[in-house]
Structure formats: C-alpha cells, structure tokens
Write an enzyme that holds these catalytic residues in place. Sequence first.
Site, PDB file in Angstrom:
ATOM      1  N   ASP A 194      62.877  19.453  47.818  1.00 16.03           N
ATOM      2  CA  ASP A 194      62.174  20.731  47.944  1.00 16.03           C
ATOM      3  C   ASP A 194      63.033  21.783  47.244  1.00 16.03           C
ATOM      4  O   ASP A 194      64.048  22.229  47.763  1.00 16.03           O
ATOM      5  CB  ASP A 194      62.003  21.049  49.430  1.00 16.03           C
ATOM      6  CG  ASP A 194      61.436  22.442  49.657  1.00 16.03           C
ATOM      7  OD1 ASP A 194      61.234  23.178  48.677  1.00 16.03           O
ATOM      8  OD2 ASP A 194      61.214  22.789  50.828  1.00 16.03           O
ATOM      9  N   GLN A 197      63.558  27.097  46.768  1.00 13.93           N
ATOM     10  CA  GLN A 197      64.541  28.182  46.783  1.00 13.93           C
ATOM     11  C   GLN A 197      65.618  28.033  45.710  1.00 13.93           C
ATOM     12  O   GLN A 197      66.362  28.979  45.454  1.00 13.93           O
ATOM     13  CB  GLN A 197      65.226  28.258  48.160  1.00 13.93           C
ATOM     14  CG  GLN A 197      64.304  28.642  49.300  1.00 13.93           C
ATOM     15  CD  GLN A 197      63.832  30.093  49.233  1.00 13.93           C
ATOM     16  OE1 GLN A 197      64.437  30.936  48.571  1.00 13.93           O
ATOM     17  NE2 GLN A 197      62.747  30.392  49.914  1.00 13.93           N
TER      18      GLN A 197
HETATM   19  N1  PMP Z   1      60.199  25.142  50.887  1.00  9.82           N
HETATM   20  C1  PMP Z   1      60.994  26.197  50.992  1.00  9.82           C
HETATM   21  C2  PMP Z   1      62.477  25.968  51.083  1.00  9.82           C
HETATM   22  C3  PMP Z   1      60.460  27.480  50.988  1.00  9.82           C
HETATM   23  O1  PMP Z   1      61.263  28.539  51.092  1.00  9.82           O
HETATM   24  C4  PMP Z   1      59.056  27.635  50.873  1.00  9.82           C
HETATM   25  C5  PMP Z   1      58.411  29.008  50.895  1.00  9.82           C
HETATM   26  N2  PMP Z   1      58.833  29.815  51.965  1.00  9.82           N
HETATM   27  C6  PMP Z   1      58.268  26.495  50.775  1.00  9.82           C
HETATM   28  C7  PMP Z   1      58.872  25.261  50.781  1.00  9.82           C
HETATM   29  C8  PMP Z   1      56.777  26.569  50.673  1.00  9.82           C
HETATM   30  O2  PMP Z   1      56.395  27.166  49.484  1.00  9.82           O
HETATM   31  P1  PMP Z   1      54.864  27.610  49.245  1.00  9.82           P
HETATM   32  O3  PMP Z   1      54.483  28.449  50.428  1.00  9.82           O
HETATM   33  O4  PMP Z   1      54.925  28.393  47.979  1.00  9.82           O
HETATM   34  O5  PMP Z   1      54.053  26.367  49.135  1.00  9.82           O
END
Ligand code: PMP
Length: 401
Positions: A194, A197
């Site tokens: 993921d 960030q």
């Molecule tokens: N993973 C992390 C570490 C995030 O900070 C976020 C967004 N806050 C997400 C996943 C999800 O991203 P999105 O809402 O753009 O799908």
Amino acid sequence: MMDVSKIRLDFPVYQKQPKLTYLDSAASSLKVKSVIDQIDHYYMSLGVNVHRGAYDLAYEATRLFEEARVTVAKFIHANEEEIIFTRGTTSALNFVANALRDRLRPGDEIITSELEHHSSLLPWMMVAKKTGAKLVYIPLSKEGRITVDNFKSVLTDQTRVVAITHVSNVMGYLTPIKAITELAHQKQATVILDAAQSVPHMEVDVKDLGIDYLAFSGHKMFGPSGVGVLYGKKDLLNQLEPFEYGGEMADEVSKDQATWKDTPLRFEAGTPVISGAIGLAAAIRYIESIGFKDIHEHTAALHQYTLEKLKKVEGITIYNPTADNPVITFNVDGVHPHDIATMLDTYKVSVRAGHHCAQLVSKFLGVNSTLRASFHLYNDITDCDVFVSSIVAARDFFLSF
Ligand code: PMP
C-alpha cells in the site's frame, strides 16, 4: 530553498483561501493548476471515449490516456503493461485481494500489520474469513514500527501473502520493504504494498523494491480524486482472472466462451477514468518539475521545526516524534481531538482528527483517536507557527473550564 509563495501560485485554492493553513495533505493534497487545466482540456476539447472511435478526437483522447500510462510507468520504474488505472488505492487493493482469494486454502497465512489503513487490512480480513486462511500480524516495535526482524518472526512456510503499508498514514513510518520482500520471496509469498502515502513523497522504484503489486491514489499527489493505480508484475497480472467483465477487455467472444485481452486492458472493463488518468499524468509532471529531493528537504525542515516547537508546548503528547514522512500525530491531554480540530478550524487551520481509517493504530497507541498534522510542498514556516499557536490557544480555551 523552496520558494513557497511561488509554489502557491500553482495551487488555485490559495487564491480563494489566502488565509488557509492546510495541514491535512496525508488525507488529500491540494490540487495543482496544471492538473485542472489538463482535465479541462480533455473535457473542453475532446470529451470522447478512448480505444474505440475511428476519428481524430478519439485518437487524440486515446493518445493522451495511453501517454498517461507511460508517464505513470516511468514514474515508478514499471513497464506500461503493468499499470492499471483504478478508482484509487482502495479499489486497487480490493481487486488484488479478490483476485488472489481462490488460491488460498485453510491454514495458509496472510501477513499484515496493525499499521494498516483499513483499505489494506479489511480486504484481507474478509479473504481470511472466506478461505480459512489465517491473518498474522507482524509484532510492532515499541515505537510502532515494522522491522525486518519482527517480520522474520512471523514468516513461515505457510506464508502465502504479505500485504502491508509502505508508509503508515498515522505514524509516518517507512517500512523496510525491500528486505521484507526478499525474505517473503524466499517462501514464494506474494507481496502487496500500500503505497498511498509513499508515492506522493518519495521516489518509489517498483523494480528495485521487488514487490509484486503496489497501489496508490491520484488525490494525495496533487492529482484528481477518482483515479488510482495498481502496479503488478506483468507475468503475475496475466495469470489473474479479471475482476470485472465488460467492454474493451474481451478478446474473442462466442455464445458460451470468451477470452481476455492481455494486461492492462483485461483489467479495465468499461470506459476507464480518462480525465483522471490524464490529470494524474499532469500531477506527475508537476512533481518531476520540482523533484523529490527538494520536496523532501522542504517538508522535512517544516516537520522538524514544528516538532521542536510542539515538544515545548505543555500538555501535548506526540506519538511519532521519529516519523519518516512529514506527519505529526498527537493529542492535547484531557481534550477530545475533535474539539481541538473544530477550534483550529476557527483559525483556518485544517488538521485531521479521528482514527484515520486505521483503528488498529489507535488501539496500539491506547487511545480512541488522535490529531494529525501533515505537510506538503505548499506549506511554509508561517503555517507551522500558526498551527502551534492555535494549538496553544485551543488547549488554553478547553482547559479553562
Ligand atoms: N492507504 C493509506 C496508507 C492511505 O493513507 C489511504 C488514504 N487515506 C488509503 C490507503 C486509501 O486511499 P483512497 O481513499 O484514495 O482509496
């Protein structure tokens, strides 16, 4: 030295909100003008579908869309067939979890961590429930980090999947993912990162890291919402069953059979996020025009300056003083974070309060919720000063009762 007053001219919201102290870039960054212009160009001058039409406008839209794929691929050192446009990180991570679900059996292990955003954790929690596979948590270090040694302590011959964050959205810690991936691959496990960030803040080289899949979102890196990216190694992607079926992803269709195109089109059923992809490419060009080295130097300096000032304020608990990303997670002792955030808003200071869609982090910290201030390249020293003085004022106000 970054000239922030010049940078702010690139972000139209500052013209409308000159007093804004925006410290919530980890939730979503502000949007850059060249991105808005590019999206505007698509809608004003083209507006047609891609891959389908045999006319000039369609060729031009397709060219821009496929050029965007190349731009994204180069940005993370991937090949263009390895870039799938999605709705965001969440849909990319859900897609991978669903696609790999059929391969998991009872007793298989999925390694994750308490640092995960819910979009990295919950898809795998549900896969574990449906398949009988087991979710295994990497024990975090005392300060809340994923370490290589702690990862080793949970890696077994049953490990099939490692699904973890590159940088925690709450703690701002960078995961040593290259070493972890090498170890995971020795057990033939699949590594899903993921990178929501990390990609907005640092150069991410998927080939160097060796990970199998990676996801990020456009809206956290000055680009549009509604678009994200799934990177996957080409040979792995071509073995995956499509998640959605529909237009432009099929190769040959008969009454009871169908075959699929190769990646990436097999995973982009229906009309794709055309303006989003084109806008994301403009965001990448903007980042590249400044460079991560300068962005990092600037945000790290603001981060450090604010930390030092905040540490001197009495009655504040800072949970991540060693964060790698420019993120400060903290509480004002004895005051609910939502009260502080609401009070800060009266000073036009935008921060996040809550569990940040990562409830296991709050549980790890032993709190219900926290405040989070996060920086990006349009922030300046005045933002840091206004932020800290607003915290002091909010603290004094709430503790005066
Ligand atoms: N993973 C992390 C570490 C995030 O900070 C976020 C967004 N806050 C997400 C996943 C999800 O991203 P999105 O809402 O753009 O799908």
